[in-house]
Motif scaffolding. Structure first.
Motif, short mmCIF file in Angstrom:
data_model
loop_
_atom_site.label_atom_id
_atom_site.label_comp_id
_atom_site.label_asym_id
_atom_site.label_seq_id
_atom_site.Cartn_x
_atom_site.Cartn_y
_atom_site.Cartn_z
N GLY A 156 -5.18 10.60 -0.82
CA GLY A 156 -4.74 9.78 0.30
C GLY A 156 -4.45 8.34 -0.11
O GLY A 156 -4.20 8.05 -1.28
N PRO A 157 -4.49 7.42 0.86
CA PRO A 157 -4.21 6.02 0.56
C PRO A 157 -5.33 5.42 -0.30
O PRO A 157 -6.50 5.76 -0.13
CB PRO A 157 -4.14 5.36 1.93
N VAL A 158 -4.93 4.54 -1.22
CA VAL A 158 -5.87 3.94 -2.17
C VAL A 158 -5.77 2.42 -2.12
O VAL A 158 -4.68 1.85 -2.00
CB VAL A 158 -5.56 4.43 -3.61
N GLN A 159 -6.93 1.78 -2.22
CA GLN A 159 -7.02 0.33 -2.38
C GLN A 159 -7.27 0.07 -3.86
O GLN A 159 -8.17 0.68 -4.45
CB GLN A 159 -8.18 -0.23 -1.56
N LEU A 160 -6.50 -0.83 -4.46
CA LEU A 160 -6.65 -1.17 -5.87
C LEU A 160 -6.90 -2.67 -6.00
O LEU A 160 -6.12 -3.47 -5.47
CB LEU A 160 -5.41 -0.77 -6.67
N ARG A 161 -7.97 -3.03 -6.68
CA ARG A 161 -8.28 -4.43 -6.96
C ARG A 161 -8.36 -4.60 -8.47
O ARG A 161 -9.05 -3.83 -9.14
CB ARG A 161 -9.61 -4.84 -6.33
N VAL A 162 -7.65 -5.60 -8.97
CA VAL A 162 -7.63 -5.84 -10.41
C VAL A 162 -7.79 -7.33 -10.67
O VAL A 162 -7.14 -8.16 -10.04
CB VAL A 162 -6.31 -5.34 -11.05
#
Length: 139
Positions: free
Chosen positions: A58-64
């Motif tokens: 499903g939808p993903v949150q990505l923090r980098v």
């Protein structure tokens, strides 16, 4: 599901945008220069070693957080913003391609929420966190 990892390293400054082209028999042929190929292989290997037990759904949150080593002789301090090249969008493209190849998700189009930061740091590296976002039932 959430996956977080820190890779202590000097982040690559080569980006996805640096693909090259040569003409073979009158037709353009695109290829990756050695520096880009090496960066892609290294990031993909790191991503594979830290991959989730199953691809995120499903939808993903990505923090980098891209943490670049302090330049000797410059007036940067640990935690200062890095407002010079490479651009965050170009860094992210290569990283997301490597995460896709390492099966963090099926397709990087699943990344619906993204936060990207570049810093100068005493401990250089890449911190990333990927998390499945909740999907409402009234969709």
């Amino acid at each position: 599901m959430k996956v977080s990892v820190f890779w202590p390293m000097e982040p690559p400054t080569v980006t996805h945008q640096e693909k090259a082209v040569r003409v073979v028999r009158g037709k353009p042929v695109f290829y990756e220069p050695d520096r880009l190929k090496a960066a892609r292989q290294r990031l993909t290997a790191l991503a594979a070693a830290a991959a989730p037990e199953r691809p995120l759904r499903g939808p993903v949150q990505l923090r980098v957080k891209w943490c670049f080593g302090l330049d000797k002789g410059r007036c940067h301090r640990d935690g200062d913003w890095k407002c010079t090249r490479p651009d965050t969008d170009n860094l992210q493209k290569l990283l997301k391609d490597c995460l896709t190849a390492a099966h963090w998700w099926k397709d990087d189009a699943q990344v619906c929420q993204e936060m990207v930061e570049k810093f100068w740091a005493e401990l250089p590296g890449i911190y990333l966190s990927a998390e499945e976002l909740e999907v409402s039932d009234d969709g």
